[in-house]
Scaffold this motif. Structure first.
Motif, PDB file in Angstrom:
ATOM      1  N   GLN A  48      38.541  82.093  56.748  1.00  0.00           N
ATOM      2  CA  GLN A  48      39.162  82.780  55.602  1.00  0.00           C
ATOM      3  C   GLN A  48      38.915  82.004  54.295  1.00  0.00           C
ATOM      4  OE1 GLN A  48      43.395  83.601  55.794  1.00  0.00           O
ATOM      5  NE2 GLN A  48      43.530  81.452  56.972  1.00  0.00           N
ATOM      6  N   TYR A  49      38.592  80.780  54.110  1.00  0.00           N
ATOM      7  CA  TYR A  49      38.383  80.198  52.806  1.00  0.00           C
ATOM      8  C   TYR A  49      36.767  79.949  52.782  1.00  0.00           C
ATOM      9  CZ  TYR A  49      43.255  79.815  52.979  1.00  0.00           C
ATOM     10  OH  TYR A  49      44.663  80.287  53.014  1.00  0.00           O
ATOM     11  N   SER A  50      35.871  80.544  53.565  1.00  0.00           N
ATOM     12  CA  SER A  50      34.639  80.077  53.311  1.00  0.00           C
ATOM     13  C   SER A  50      33.953  81.343  52.273  1.00  0.00           C
ATOM     14  CB  SER A  50      33.871  80.704  54.816  1.00  0.00           C
ATOM     15  OG  SER A  50      34.078  82.091  54.998  1.00  0.00           O
ATOM     16  N   TYR A  51      32.930  80.780  51.857  1.00  0.00           N
ATOM     17  CA  TYR A  51      32.365  81.911  50.694  1.00  0.00           C
ATOM     18  C   TYR A  51      32.292  83.233  50.854  1.00  0.00           C
ATOM     19  CZ  TYR A  51      28.589  83.688  47.722  1.00  0.00           C
ATOM     20  OH  TYR A  51      27.806  84.379  46.898  1.00  0.00           O
ATOM     21  N   ASN A  52      33.099  83.994  50.049  1.00  0.00           N
ATOM     22  CA  ASN A  52      33.090  85.224  49.836  1.00  0.00           C
ATOM     23  C   ASN A  52      33.394  86.016  51.292  1.00  0.00           C
ATOM     24  OD1 ASN A  52      32.495  87.115  47.723  1.00  0.00           O
ATOM     25  ND2 ASN A  52      30.214  87.228  47.946  1.00  0.00           N
ATOM     26  N   PHE A  53      34.515  85.374  51.643  1.00  0.00           N
ATOM     27  CA  PHE A  53      35.003  86.017  53.199  1.00  0.00           C
ATOM     28  C   PHE A  53      35.449  87.170  52.767  1.00  0.00           C
ATOM     29  CE2 PHE A  53      38.022  86.165  56.515  1.00  0.00           C
ATOM     30  CZ  PHE A  53      37.453  85.853  57.525  1.00  0.00           C
ATOM     31  N   ASN A  54      36.504  87.525  51.833  1.00  0.00           N
ATOM     32  CA  ASN A  54      36.957  88.661  51.718  1.00  0.00           C
ATOM     33  C   ASN A  54      35.873  90.056  51.346  1.00  0.00           C
ATOM     34  OD1 ASN A  54      39.491  87.913  52.319  1.00  0.00           O
ATOM     35  ND2 ASN A  54      40.007  87.312  50.362  1.00  0.00           N
ATOM     36  N   ASP A  55      35.054  89.659  50.638  1.00  0.00           N
ATOM     37  CA  ASP A  55      33.798  90.625  50.531  1.00  0.00           C
ATOM     38  C   ASP A  55      32.963  90.888  51.354  1.00  0.00           C
ATOM     39  OD1 ASP A  55      32.266  92.306  48.533  1.00  0.00           O
ATOM     40  OD2 ASP A  55      30.724  90.843  48.623  1.00  0.00           O
ATOM     41  N   LEU A  56      32.939  89.847  52.223  1.00  0.00           N
ATOM     42  CA  LEU A  56      32.060  90.100  53.638  1.00  0.00           C
ATOM     43  C   LEU A  56      32.625  91.080  54.568  1.00  0.00           C
ATOM     44  CD1 LEU A  56      29.659  89.494  55.416  1.00  0.00           C
ATOM     45  CD2 LEU A  56      30.678  87.397  55.934  1.00  0.00           C
ATOM     46  N   ILE A  57      34.139  90.593  54.486  1.00  0.00           N
ATOM     47  CA  ILE A  57      34.791  91.806  55.576  1.00  0.00           C
ATOM     48  C   ILE A  57      34.636  92.880  55.025  1.00  0.00           C
ATOM     49  CG2 ILE A  57      37.056  92.325  56.295  1.00  0.00           C
ATOM     50  CD1 ILE A  57      37.666  89.431  56.608  1.00  0.00           C
ATOM     51  N   ASN A  58      34.781  93.223  53.819  1.00  0.00           N
ATOM     52  CA  ASN A  58      34.558  94.774  53.331  1.00  0.00           C
ATOM     53  C   ASN A  58      33.339  95.450  53.526  1.00  0.00           C
ATOM     54  OD1 ASN A  58      37.372  94.444  52.155  1.00  0.00           O
ATOM     55  ND2 ASN A  58      36.467  93.914  50.120  1.00  0.00           N
ATOM     56  N   ARG A  59      32.071  94.573  53.555  1.00  0.00           N
ATOM     57  CA  ARG A  59      30.962  94.942  53.838  1.00  0.00           C
ATOM     58  C   ARG A  59      30.946  95.114  55.155  1.00  0.00           C
ATOM     59  NH1 ARG A  59      27.305  91.092  51.999  1.00  0.00           N
ATOM     60  NH2 ARG A  59      29.006  89.759  51.385  1.00  0.00           N
TER      61      ARG A  59
END
Length: 162
Positions: free
Chosen positions: A18-29
């Motif tokens: 969950q703390y990897s690069y851009n994790f939350n944005d990636l989940i959205n995509r």
């Protein structure tokens, strides 16, 4: 609009990353891609890593709760970066008559790369959208550079970007 493969493969989007690069944005995509696959009634297969550092049934082993995962989605548990190694992943693909895969997930240089290279070697056709994997900064490159580096290797050799 990007086309769809015969199955969407979501690799290791677990709480441990969950703390990897851009994790939350990636989940959205990824959830946007999941919605397209659901609309087309195509399978979504979640790959979930388990090893001595990411122990089955631990909190960090769990897939992110933010993923649009349904009870009937397929889940393949693996103990090696390559999702095909000693799993029923290929059997599931064959049973569902899947020959083309769309890949996304974590970690770019480990599990995503190992699975992409193996799938290509087994004859699967692979597609991906740019920036659909994530990783951490390392001693040699920041995460964005690692992702770009591997996308350059994969492009037209192992998969087609949309």
């Amino acid at each position: 609009m990007p086309k769809l493969a015969e199955a969407l493969i979501v690799i290791d989007m677990q709480k441990a990353l969950q703390y990897s690069y851009n994790f939350n944005d990636l989940i959205n995509r990824i959830n946007q891609r999941i919605a397209k696959y659901r609309q087309s009634n195509l399978p979504i297969i979640f790959i979930q890593h388990n090893d001595s550092q990411l122990v089955r049934d631990s909190d960090l082993w769990e897939l992110s709760k933010r993923l649009d995962r349904k009870p009937d989605d397929l889940v393949v548990e693996k103990t090696h970066p390559n999702a095909f190694y000693k799993t029923d992943f290929e059997k599931i693909l064959k049973e569902n008559h899947v020959n083309t895969l769309e890949i996304c997930g974590a970690q770019t240089e480990y599990c995503c790369n190992a699975t992409i290279v193996m799938a290509h070697g087994l004859g699967y056709k692979l597609i991906m959208e740019h920036d659909m994997t994530t990783t951490f900064d390392n001693n040699y490159m920041i995460a964005e550079d690692t992702i770009s580096f591997f996308e350059n290797i994969w492009s037209e050799r192992f998969l087609t970007f949309q």
